[in-house]
Design a protein around this motif. Sequence first.
Motif, PDB file in Angstrom:
ATOM      1  N   LEU A 245       0.633  -1.005  -0.065  1.00  0.00           N
ATOM      2  CA  LEU A 245       0.025   0.388  -0.089  1.00  0.00           C
ATOM      3  C   LEU A 245       0.922   1.544  -0.026  1.00  0.00           C
ATOM      4  O   LEU A 245       1.968   1.351   0.565  1.00  0.00           O
ATOM      5  N   PHE A 246       0.339   2.521  -0.559  1.00  0.00           N
ATOM      6  CA  PHE A 246       1.089   3.573  -0.584  1.00  0.00           C
ATOM      7  C   PHE A 246       2.670   3.168  -0.911  1.00  0.00           C
ATOM      8  O   PHE A 246       3.391   4.274  -1.461  1.00  0.00           O
ATOM      9  N   LEU A 247       2.646   2.291  -2.162  1.00  0.00           N
ATOM     10  CA  LEU A 247       4.143   2.095  -2.705  1.00  0.00           C
ATOM     11  C   LEU A 247       3.942   3.410  -4.032  1.00  0.00           C
ATOM     12  O   LEU A 247       5.111   3.718  -4.288  1.00  0.00           O
ATOM     13  N   SER A 248       2.680   3.579  -4.718  1.00  0.00           N
ATOM     14  CA  SER A 248       3.450   4.523  -5.933  1.00  0.00           C
ATOM     15  C   SER A 248       3.225   5.924  -5.370  1.00  0.00           C
ATOM     16  O   SER A 248       3.092   6.016  -4.041  1.00  0.00           O
ATOM     17  N   ASN A 249       3.546   6.955  -5.712  1.00  0.00           N
ATOM     18  CA  ASN A 249       3.544   8.030  -6.231  1.00  0.00           C
ATOM     19  C   ASN A 249       2.889   8.861  -5.692  1.00  0.00           C
ATOM     20  O   ASN A 249       1.653   8.678  -6.324  1.00  0.00           O
ATOM     21  N   PRO A 250       2.106   9.831  -4.872  1.00  0.00           N
ATOM     22  CA  PRO A 250       1.383  11.051  -4.706  1.00  0.00           C
ATOM     23  C   PRO A 250       0.612  11.357  -6.092  1.00  0.00           C
ATOM     24  O   PRO A 250       2.006  11.675  -7.035  1.00  0.00           O
ATOM     25  N   LYS A 251      -0.196  11.890  -6.127  1.00  0.00           N
ATOM     26  CA  LYS A 251      -0.147  12.701  -7.616  1.00  0.00           C
ATOM     27  C   LYS A 251       0.375  14.503  -7.856  1.00  0.00           C
ATOM     28  O   LYS A 251       0.006  14.906  -6.145  1.00  0.00           O
ATOM     29  N   GLY A 252       0.795  14.272  -8.596  1.00  0.00           N
ATOM     30  CA  GLY A 252       1.470  15.795  -8.538  1.00  0.00           C
ATOM     31  C   GLY A 252       3.192  15.168  -8.410  1.00  0.00           C
ATOM     32  O   GLY A 252       3.838  16.201  -8.373  1.00  0.00           O
ATOM     33  N   VAL A 253       3.752  14.138  -8.212  1.00  0.00           N
ATOM     34  CA  VAL A 253       5.143  14.148  -7.380  1.00  0.00           C
ATOM     35  C   VAL A 253       5.637  12.941  -8.903  1.00  0.00           C
ATOM     36  O   VAL A 253       4.923  11.816  -8.901  1.00  0.00           O
TER      37      VAL A 253
END
Length: 500
Positions: A245-253
Amino acid sequence: MKTDNDRLLQELEMHRLGAQTRRLFIRDCAAGLGAVFLGSLASSAFASGGRLDFSRPATSPLGVLPPQFTAKAKRVIYLHMAGAPSQLELFDYKPDLRRLDGLDCPASFLEGKRFAFISGVPKMLGPQYPFHRAGRSGIWISDRLPNIARHIDDLCVIKSMRTDQFNHAPAQLLVQTGSPRLGGGASLGSWVTYGLGTENQNLPGFIVLVSGGKTPDGGKSLWGSGFLPSVYQGVQCRAKGEPVLFLSNPKGVSRDLRRRVLDTLDEVNRQHYEEVGDPEIVTRVSQYEMAFRMQMSASDAMDLTKESPETHARYGTEFGKESFANNCLLARRLAERGVRFVQLYDWGWDHHGTSRDNAINLGFADKCREMDRAIGALLDDLKTRGMLEETLVVWGGEFGRTPMRENRGGTEMAWVGRDHNPSAFTIWMAGGGVKPGFSYGETDPIGMEVALNPVELRDLHATIVHQLGFDHQKLSYSFQGLDQKITGVKSAYVIKDILA
């Protein structure tokens, strides 16, 4: 002549310098004491024949270290059937028990015994499925396991395991950490990762996969690092969706922006580590970097769509679902990519007979079918890819089941089930330098107690780390004044009779 303002400014400056000096003193003293403490740990480890990881760079705690002697295995795949499958329906054939089926249990079988649920006088319960001798070795195995039976000449079956815990959580903790208490020890996977590091710097050295719909009773402490630095704890990955979980970059990063942020954090953390020497700072640096590298590597390793339709058919995988079959296929993919310890937990093996799903003669058969197909395919793949010799596969639960039928409140259950039995259970291993097609140890004629070659869990742990190239007495970590080991402070022995 100094004015009042000049004197005030001078006093403020002296106060500022004094405060700064105090901060420097406290910081330097703390760092100095930390260095003395770390030095004492190193001396202690050297004197005891153990070691701390000063031979690997401080910022690379998962670097590969040479073993203490020639290793037979490079990695472990541990298949834990949470709830404890009945050995009397799978590997420990007892024809005498069949003849006693339905009779009142003799009082001598109950005297001095403590059960989780049985009370009064239960009925004896014979094996619920046919057994046969399989392979050239002629080892007895149930007809519930036709695919594992194909590999019986690759298995080393230990029928004489025993434990002193009869409740699930403490028994699972004892199997996996060497201690029945929460926080009492570091998990076996953490010890292996501490000793061997990882071959793939883009993936954790210790990965955990869970199926069956629930986390095991022992909780996440089963793969915790205990007193070892937390960089060695297991990383639980999911069988569907994002692996972590939360491995992907946040939106805009963007990835470039995240790289620059990590570089800045890395510099701050390195300076902090140089000041105080806390190993958890190194863990923090390593985990930031691991998460960055895992963004691509973990997704690739966990992508089952890259496997052929034939492979999926052999394993019985189900796309979009969390299943034991999916996890067995993932275990092979992770092992191929250099993960040192892959731990699979499959919940749902606690067959008391309180319902159809947990009845020995009904739900148990469904669980066997799922497990047998997936493990058979896993062993097939490891053999055909030339990986089994270097992979130690371990299968088992946390204890065994009773040779008598479970009753509660002295009343026979509506469904057929067995209670917990810590006095005898079966574990098997394959590959990794253990004797293939070999049966070790025996239980009494009804499968209640170990009769020949008893094996304690600490002996199993000593044998596993031995096959990975480590002396269990020397693979240690100094904590609270003791050189902590996976085998604890009691005597433990490598089971040399089962080694090839």
